[in-house]
Design a protein around this motif. Structure first.
Motif, PDB file in Angstrom:
ATOM      1  N   GLY A 179     -12.207  -4.896  -9.506  1.00 52.45           N
ATOM      2  CA  GLY A 179     -11.102  -5.344  -8.679  1.00 52.45           C
ATOM      3  C   GLY A 179     -10.514  -4.194  -7.901  1.00 52.45           C
ATOM      4  O   GLY A 179     -11.218  -3.508  -7.150  1.00 52.45           O
ATOM      5  N   TYR A 180      -9.226  -3.941  -8.118  1.00 55.03           N
ATOM      6  CA  TYR A 180      -8.550  -2.856  -7.414  1.00 55.03           C
ATOM      7  C   TYR A 180      -7.390  -2.360  -8.262  1.00 55.03           C
ATOM      8  O   TYR A 180      -6.672  -3.153  -8.887  1.00 55.03           O
ATOM      9  N   VAL A 181      -7.214  -1.043  -8.272  1.00 54.48           N
ATOM     10  CA  VAL A 181      -6.041  -0.413  -8.881  1.00 54.48           C
ATOM     11  C   VAL A 181      -5.520   0.616  -7.884  1.00 54.48           C
ATOM     12  O   VAL A 181      -6.275   1.485  -7.429  1.00 54.48           O
ATOM     13  N   GLY A 182      -4.264   0.493  -7.515  1.00 53.25           N
ATOM     14  CA  GLY A 182      -3.651   1.434  -6.591  1.00 53.25           C
ATOM     15  C   GLY A 182      -2.217   1.738  -6.992  1.00 53.25           C
ATOM     16  O   GLY A 182      -1.562   0.923  -7.655  1.00 53.25           O
ATOM     17  N   MET A 183      -1.708   2.894  -6.561  1.00 54.01           N
ATOM     18  CA  MET A 183      -0.377   3.336  -6.973  1.00 54.01           C
ATOM     19  C   MET A 183       0.220   4.181  -5.864  1.00 54.01           C
ATOM     20  O   MET A 183      -0.486   4.900  -5.159  1.00 54.01           O
ATOM     21  N   THR A 192      13.584   7.884  -8.161  1.00 55.88           N
ATOM     22  CA  THR A 192      12.160   7.988  -7.826  1.00 55.88           C
ATOM     23  C   THR A 192      11.422   6.886  -8.572  1.00 55.88           C
ATOM     24  O   THR A 192      11.491   6.808  -9.797  1.00 55.88           O
ATOM     25  N   CYS A 193      10.735   6.058  -7.829  1.00 55.22           N
ATOM     26  CA  CYS A 193      10.074   4.889  -8.419  1.00 55.22           C
ATOM     27  C   CYS A 193       8.575   4.929  -8.131  1.00 55.22           C
ATOM     28  O   CYS A 193       8.099   5.682  -7.278  1.00 55.22           O
ATOM     29  N   ARG A 194       7.869   4.105  -8.815  1.00 51.83           N
ATOM     30  CA  ARG A 194       6.416   4.000  -8.632  1.00 51.83           C
ATOM     31  C   ARG A 194       6.043   2.531  -8.586  1.00 51.83           C
ATOM     32  O   ARG A 194       6.461   1.740  -9.439  1.00 51.83           O
ATOM     33  N   MET A 195       5.280   2.139  -7.560  1.00 50.10           N
ATOM     34  CA  MET A 195       4.761   0.779  -7.520  1.00 50.10           C
ATOM     35  C   MET A 195       3.231   0.827  -7.575  1.00 50.10           C
ATOM     36  O   MET A 195       2.608   1.806  -7.150  1.00 50.10           O
ATOM     37  N   ALA A 196       2.667  -0.240  -8.102  1.00 48.46           N
ATOM     38  CA  ALA A 196       1.224  -0.267  -8.303  1.00 48.46           C
ATOM     39  C   ALA A 196       0.726  -1.705  -8.234  1.00 48.46           C
ATOM     40  O   ALA A 196       1.496  -2.663  -8.401  1.00 48.46           O
ATOM     41  N   ILE A 197      -0.555  -1.845  -7.976  1.00 49.14           N
ATOM     42  CA  ILE A 197      -1.238  -3.139  -8.026  1.00 49.14           C
ATOM     43  C   ILE A 197      -2.448  -2.995  -8.937  1.00 49.14           C
ATOM     44  O   ILE A 197      -3.210  -2.035  -8.812  1.00 49.14           O
ATOM     45  N   ILE A 198      -2.588  -3.945  -9.847  1.00 52.78           N
ATOM     46  CA  ILE A 198      -3.812  -4.062 -10.638  1.00 52.78           C
ATOM     47  C   ILE A 198      -4.367  -5.464 -10.380  1.00 52.78           C
ATOM     48  O   ILE A 198      -3.763  -6.455 -10.784  1.00 52.78           O
ATOM     49  N   VAL A 389      -2.761 -12.176   3.040  1.00 54.75           N
ATOM     50  CA  VAL A 389      -1.525 -12.153   3.827  1.00 54.75           C
ATOM     51  C   VAL A 389      -0.404 -12.862   3.075  1.00 54.75           C
ATOM     52  O   VAL A 389       0.725 -12.360   2.971  1.00 54.75           O
ATOM     53  N   VAL A 390      -0.702 -14.040   2.525  1.00 55.13           N
ATOM     54  CA  VAL A 390       0.329 -14.824   1.841  1.00 55.13           C
ATOM     55  C   VAL A 390       0.778 -14.137   0.553  1.00 55.13           C
ATOM     56  O   VAL A 390       1.986 -14.070   0.265  1.00 55.13           O
ATOM     57  N   GLN A 391      -0.144 -13.620  -0.232  1.00 59.12           N
ATOM     58  CA  GLN A 391       0.255 -12.961  -1.480  1.00 59.12           C
ATOM     59  C   GLN A 391       1.121 -11.734  -1.199  1.00 59.12           C
ATOM     60  O   GLN A 391       2.044 -11.436  -1.962  1.00 59.12           O
ATOM     61  N   THR A 392       0.832 -11.016  -0.132  1.00 60.92           N
ATOM     62  CA  THR A 392       1.659  -9.860   0.231  1.00 60.92           C
ATOM     63  C   THR A 392       3.089 -10.292   0.527  1.00 60.92           C
ATOM     64  O   THR A 392       4.056  -9.667   0.050  1.00 60.92           O
ATOM     65  N   ARG A 393       3.256 -11.363   1.300  1.00 67.98           N
ATOM     66  CA  ARG A 393       4.602 -11.832   1.641  1.00 67.98           C
ATOM     67  C   ARG A 393       5.353 -12.318   0.404  1.00 67.98           C
ATOM     68  O   ARG A 393       6.554 -12.038   0.241  1.00 67.98           O
ATOM     69  N   PHE A 422       4.174   0.004   0.967  1.00 68.61           N
ATOM     70  CA  PHE A 422       3.934  -1.321   0.379  1.00 68.61           C
ATOM     71  C   PHE A 422       2.814  -2.048   1.124  1.00 68.61           C
ATOM     72  O   PHE A 422       1.884  -2.592   0.507  1.00 68.61           O
ATOM     73  N   ASN A 423       2.895  -2.047   2.450  1.00 63.46           N
ATOM     74  CA  ASN A 423       1.890  -2.757   3.234  1.00 63.46           C
ATOM     75  C   ASN A 423       0.503  -2.147   3.064  1.00 63.46           C
ATOM     76  O   ASN A 423      -0.497  -2.866   2.955  1.00 63.46           O
ATOM     77  N   ASN A 424       0.434  -0.821   3.062  1.00 66.47           N
ATOM     78  CA  ASN A 424      -0.870  -0.168   2.895  1.00 66.47           C
ATOM     79  C   ASN A 424      -1.454  -0.434   1.512  1.00 66.47           C
ATOM     80  O   ASN A 424      -2.675  -0.612   1.374  1.00 66.47           O
ATOM     81  N   LEU A 425      -0.601  -0.476   0.502  1.00 67.20           N
ATOM     82  CA  LEU A 425      -1.080  -0.746  -0.852  1.00 67.20           C
ATOM     83  C   LEU A 425      -1.695  -2.142  -0.931  1.00 67.20           C
ATOM     84  O   LEU A 425      -2.794  -2.329  -1.466  1.00 67.20           O
ATOM     85  N   TRP A 426      -1.009  -3.125  -0.377  1.00 73.96           N
ATOM     86  CA  TRP A 426      -1.536  -4.487  -0.408  1.00 73.96           C
ATOM     87  C   TRP A 426      -2.729  -4.659   0.522  1.00 73.96           C
ATOM     88  O   TRP A 426      -3.649  -5.452   0.235  1.00 73.96           O
ATOM     89  N   ALA A 427      -2.754  -3.923   1.637  1.00 78.04           N
ATOM     90  CA  ALA A 427      -3.916  -3.992   2.525  1.00 78.04           C
ATOM     91  C   ALA A 427      -5.147  -3.398   1.849  1.00 78.04           C
ATOM     92  O   ALA A 427      -6.256  -3.941   1.972  1.00 78.04           O
ATOM     93  N   ASP A 428      -4.964  -2.290   1.133  1.00 75.73           N
ATOM     94  CA  ASP A 428      -6.087  -1.715   0.381  1.00 75.73           C
ATOM     95  C   ASP A 428      -6.582  -2.690  -0.679  1.00 75.73           C
ATOM     96  O   ASP A 428      -7.792  -2.836  -0.903  1.00 75.73           O
ATOM     97  N   ASN A 429      -5.639  -3.357  -1.330  1.00 73.70           N
ATOM     98  CA  ASN A 429      -6.016  -4.362  -2.326  1.00 73.70           C
ATOM     99  C   ASN A 429      -6.865  -5.465  -1.685  1.00 73.70           C
ATOM    100  O   ASN A 429      -7.920  -5.849  -2.207  1.00 73.70           O
ATOM    101  N   GLY A 430      -6.413  -5.961  -0.544  1.00 75.38           N
ATOM    102  CA  GLY A 430      -7.162  -7.002   0.144  1.00 75.38           C
ATOM    103  C   GLY A 430      -8.527  -6.542   0.606  1.00 75.38           C
ATOM    104  O   GLY A 430      -9.524  -7.278   0.509  1.00 75.38           O
ATOM    105  N   ASP A 431      -8.604  -5.298   1.109  1.00 82.42           N
ATOM    106  CA  ASP A 431      -9.888  -4.779   1.577  1.00 82.42           C
ATOM    107  C   ASP A 431     -10.900  -4.674   0.438  1.00 82.42           C
ATOM    108  O   ASP A 431     -12.070  -5.047   0.595  1.00 82.42           O
ATOM    109  N   TRP A 432     -10.470  -4.178  -0.719  1.00 85.83           N
ATOM    110  CA  TRP A 432     -11.404  -4.005  -1.831  1.00 85.83           C
ATOM    111  C   TRP A 432     -11.855  -5.348  -2.394  1.00 85.83           C
ATOM    112  O   TRP A 432     -13.037  -5.534  -2.706  1.00 85.83           O
TER     113      TRP A 432
END
Length: 951
Positions: A179-183, A192-198, A389-393, A422-432
């Motif tokens: 899948g995809y893992v990004g941070m 200072t915060c950290r967001m991630a997608i798994i 697109v929808v999941q990002t929104r 945020f947008n780049n993280l979700w775009a990378d998720n979608g691309d992978w």
């Protein structure tokens, strides 16, 4: 101290040193979450346990650093002699290497990536173990479980708790997700915060875009992804889960796809049980489900047909209506002209379910604050571009709600930086996720990244669409095969060349005790075949063919139709054979339901130009049928044309695997060899997602096989008039071919007590009076192979529409139903008993032996565990040759310098510093394990005198 494990394989000469999984040269650190490192797998290697021939993937040693090092060691006695220094062959595991090295697989030595933060927390509160990833991992998302199957079985069945912990902490076994893992880190005020997608891609129905669509009989859908958006802050931790997955119907896209034409392959009645399983499992995992269907509603479009069938299917799940809700949103129509601001309408529509479901939140001390009580299930056709697109929104909306709840607000500058991240993280998720399923990055990713669609983005989407067309239509087959091998979907694929004597003994005993955990279930099948000679059924009734006193409400009807159209070039070009298939499907289902004794539904229908197969199942038996797969094979014009060929349907009725094949073989009185060749071409060419015909418990063939009767026209017609059918049968080409082993080997056929079925004048019961005056023959046949099959009737019908007469056969079949809970309990019982010796001790063929640290004149051990797959040797005997399959057990001395270890190597030279006690040198030509040895010299438990087994 470096921890390693040594794996001994009894069949082969090689020793594999399994190093800890984290190898920075082959992985990349992509995130650190909850104090745990997460790695992306960038490169993998497969090593043969029998030879070093493929160790360098065809790269000569002078071009490979590892090869040069080993070659240098060989000169000093520390390595081994290379068998071939200039290999020029492709590695046999190259497709798997390519798949696993694509950058879409991830693992963590200490964090369970297969479960969401909420799932891990709730499991721990319920007493689940935190120390071992193997105890609670979600099998839906473990992609290498089949590869580890043998070792995990040893771990589960034969190791103590302490030994399991030692093995787990050794770091040699990992659980990989795809899948995809990004941070990314960001600031909000002083925090200072950290967001991630798994994103976890399910392996239950895995595959590529056009090869894996829809649902299977177990309720698993293709491209099912659980995407978890995480935020860690000094104030709170947050997790929000969304899912995506293919429309849970039986649908497919076959042939070269340019217009995305969708074919729904099963009717609503036979689809409902699988759809029910799907949503029941989702409800069990996520509580409530809100469906967001983004398919087009344009009238007469393929997407609209699929969308409407989806809506109707969900509406029929009345008992699940409290847990499932449905929202249709025609993405393309609403956002047409780049009006992406219209997506805010969808957010408004989703506000109530999103606020109702909530999200998972813990405070800064880790205490539980909120839990998520539902999930949004988004789909489009591929579940890629529109879904991204929808999941990002939706994720952005839920996050903003949570930040406001904790009174955290961005400054304008912080908001801009956060939006970009945020947008780049979700775009990378979608691309992978798109690369995994479709082979290219996601379309519309420019909008996801920049918040608007640009000219460059439109051109990029066009280029990706072209690439997808090429990849999906012409390259994905090889990738699909690699996925099936990785997941063990190919029959007779073994996870590892691993001989486990205890496991083999248990499997043998379980096979012998099958009756203790299974019971028989008798079913009745009706099979029929008819060559309709391109004629359309008008007023004729089919009762004479499809009715039988021997068939009392059959569980299954399997009907083969040949020559849906006349086999002429003009008909091939002008006829819509799919419409003909649907026509015959409607005709046949009405006919089998005409008696009213039982209700039948379409299970599967398929055509290969003029050849069709139709499978109908009794309505109350739909849940007994699973794993339905189809395959086709052309044989006309050397396999290029479909005027002749075969169609296969593979299914599991209860727990018995059954295959049905309808075929139309080469025509002509003298074309016996061509017919035999067609049979073998179809037999070897039908592949049901890794399962071949011979892998089934029962096989049935039905069709126009075109075998004729040897003899003159006068002899054959005279014999028919005199009813000398036995004489004709002895001269039947199919009977003679079977007797000679040329075709249909080991198949059976019922007694033929009816007249030849070919060739009649259309509409009459008179054999061919045309100029060609064909010789009457039994061209239409039904054969079968397997145990527990009882043919109750073999007869023909008298429908006169065609120049052939239809044939039917009725079978009583004994299928098996396995009680899986009873089997599992019995297997554990057998393992436990076999682990005990007659004296009450423990005899473990697989032994985990901790290295002794008190050995004198030895440095501290570098080896953590020894997995020894060899059985204890027999008591001393005179000198005998040691068979290849049972080499004596041995252990690598800990005194060997750890730098001399490689990921895989044959036994090293026994000369040179630090190599005392190693096996003698060997190669593919010289094998030490085949030499004469004195078994009396090999002690049972090993001692300092034994170079093969030293403590």
């Amino acid at each position: 101290m470096e921890r390693q494990s040594i794996l001994f394989v009894k069949e082969g000469p090689r020793t594999v040193v399994l190093r800890p999984a984290v190898n920075l040269s082959k992985t990349a650190l992509v995130a650190e979450l909850e104090g745990s490192a997460i790695y992306r797998i960038q490169r993998v290697a497969f090593y043969s346990l029998l030879s070093n021939r493929y160790d360098y993937g065809g790269i000569p040693p002078e071009q490979n650093e590892a090869a040069r090092a080993l070659a240098a060691n060989a000169q000093t006695g520390l390595g081994f002699e290379l068998e071939n220094t200039t290999p020029n062959y492709v590695h046999p595991c190259q497709p798997l290497i390519k798949l696993l090295s694509a950058g879409s697989f991830y693992f963590s030595p200490t964090l369970d990536l297969t479960r969401s933060a909420q799932k891990r927390t709730l499991d721990e509160l319920n007493g689940a173990s935190r120390s071992s990833l193997f105890e609670c991992a979600d099998s839906h998302f473990v992609w290498n479980k089949f590869m580890l199957g043998g070792l995990l079985q040893i771990r589960e069945q034969e190791l103590s708790v302490e030994q399991r912990e030692d093995l787990d902490q050794g770091g040699t076994l990992i659980l990989a997700i795809q899948g995809y893992v990004g941070m990314v880190d960001f600031a909000i005020g002083p925090l200072t915060c950290r967001m991630a997608i798994i994103s976890r891609l399910s392996c239950k129905r895995a595959g590529t875009r056009f090869n894996t669509r829809g649902i299977n009989d177990d309720g698993h859908v293709s491209n099912f992804v659980e995407s978890e958006f995480l935020l860690y802050s000094p104030v709170f931790n947050f997790s929000f889960v969304q899912i995506r997955g293919s429309v849970p119907l039986f649908w497919e896209q076959t042939g070269v796809q340019m217009t995305h034409k969708v074919a729904i392959s099963r009717g609503p009645e036979s689809t409902l049980p699988a759809a029910r399983k799907h949503f029941e499992e989702l409800a069990e995992r996520y509580e409530r489900i809100h469906i967001v269907n983004l398919l087009s509603q344009k009238e007469n479009s393929s997407e609209c047909t699929l969308s409407e069938a989806y809506r109707l299917c969900v509406s029929r799940l009345n008992d699940l209506s409290d847990m499932i809700s449905f929202t249709g949103f025609d993405f393309h129509a609403i956002v047409k002209g780049n009006n992406y601001e219209k997506l805010s309408d969808l957010v408004v529509m989703m506000r109530t379910p999103l606020e109702s479901y909530g999200c998972f939140v813990t405070d800064h001390q880790g205490s539980l604050v909120f839990t998520q009580h539902g999930v949004v299930r988004t789909n489009c056709l591929d579940c890629l571009d529109r879904t991204n697109v929808v999941q990002t929104r939706l994720a952005r909306h839920v996050l903003e709600l949570q930040l406001r709840a904790f009174e955290l607000y961005f400054t304008p500058a912080e908001s801009e930086v956060f939006s970009i991240s945020f947008n780049n993280l979700w775009a990378d998720n979608g691309d992978w996720l798109s690369k995994i399923y479709a082979g290219t990055g996601a379309l519309k990713s420019s909008y996801t990244r920049k918040g608007k669609q640009t000219v460059f983005g439109l051109l990029d989407d066009a280029a990706k669409s072209v690439n997808r067309f090429v990849i999906n239509n012409f390259q994905d087959k090889a990738r699909q095969e690699a996925i099936d091998v990785l997941l063990g979907k190919v029959v007779q694929t073994e996870s590892l060349l691993l001989r486990n004597p205890l496991h083999q003994a248990v499997e043998q005993e379980m096979s012998e005790r099958l009756a203790e955990y299974s019971y028989p279930a008798k079913v009745n099948f009706f099979l029929g075949t008819w060559n309709v000679n391109g004629k359309m059924l008008r007023r004729e009734r089919l009762d004479d063919w499809l009715s039988s006193s021997k068939a009392d409400k059959p569980h299954l009807y399997v009907l083969g139709i040949q020559e849906l159209i006349e086999l002429t070039p003009g008909q091939y070009i002008s006829s819509d054979t799919n419409q003909l298939r649907l026509f015959w499907e409607n005709v046949l289902i009405r006919a089998v339901n005409s008696s009213g004794a039982a209700n039948y539904v379409v299970l599967r229908s398929l055509h290969l130009v003029a050849l069709g197969i139709f499978v109908f199942v009794r309505g109350d038996c739909v849940s007994s049928v699973r794993n339905v797969e189809t395959a086709t094979k052309k044989t006309g014009l050397g396999g290029m044309a479909a005027n002749k060929g075969g169609i296969g349907v593979s299914l599991q009725f209860n727990d018995t695997k059954i295959a049905f094949v309808t075929a139309h073989l080469a025509a002509g009185q003298g074309a016996v060899e061509e017919r035999n060749r067609d049979y073998w071409t179809i037999t070897m060419g039908l592949n049901f997602r890794g399962r071949r015909l011979e892998d089934h418990d029962m096989i049935f063939w039905l069709g126009d096989f075109n075998y004729r009767v040897n003899g003159t026209n006068e002899e054959v017609r005279g014999a028919v008039l005199r009813q000398e059918l036995q004489y004709l049968y002895m001269n039947d080409q199919l009977v003679l071919s079977r007797a000679a082993g040329a075709a249909f080997v080991d198949f059976q056929e019922g007694p033929i007590n009816f007249n030849p079925t070919y060739k009649y004048d259309n509409g009459t019961d008179i054999y061919d009076t045309s100029e060609k005056a064909r010789i009457p023959a039994w061209t239409d046949r039904i054969l079968f192979k397997g145990r527990n099959i009882n043919m109750r009737e073999y007869a023909r019908g008298e429908c006169q529409m065609s120049d052939h007469r239809p044939v039917r056969a009725v079978f009583d079949i004994e299928t098996a139903i396995i009680d899986h809970e009873r089997r599992e309990a019995l297997e554990k019982e057998v393992y436990t008993r076999r682990m005990k010796t007659a004296e009450g001790g423990t005899a473990q063929p697989i032994r985990l032996i901790p290295q002794l640290e008190h050995r004198k004149s030895m440095r501290p051990p570098s080896t953590g565990l020894l997995i020894d797959l060899a059985e204890p040797p027999s008591p001393p005997k005179p000198s005998v040759p040691v068979p290849t399959t049972t080499p004596s057990p041995f252990n690598l001395l800990d005194s060997l310098d750890s730098s001399a270890f490689r990921d895989s190597f044959p036994p090293s030279q026994a000369t040179g510093p630090g190599t005392q006690g190693l096996p003698p040198p060997s190669s593919d030509r010289e094998k030490w394990w085949e030499r004469e040895v004195d078994l009396a010299w090999i002690p049972r438990e090993g001692d300092e005198r034994n170079p093969f087994y030293v403590f």
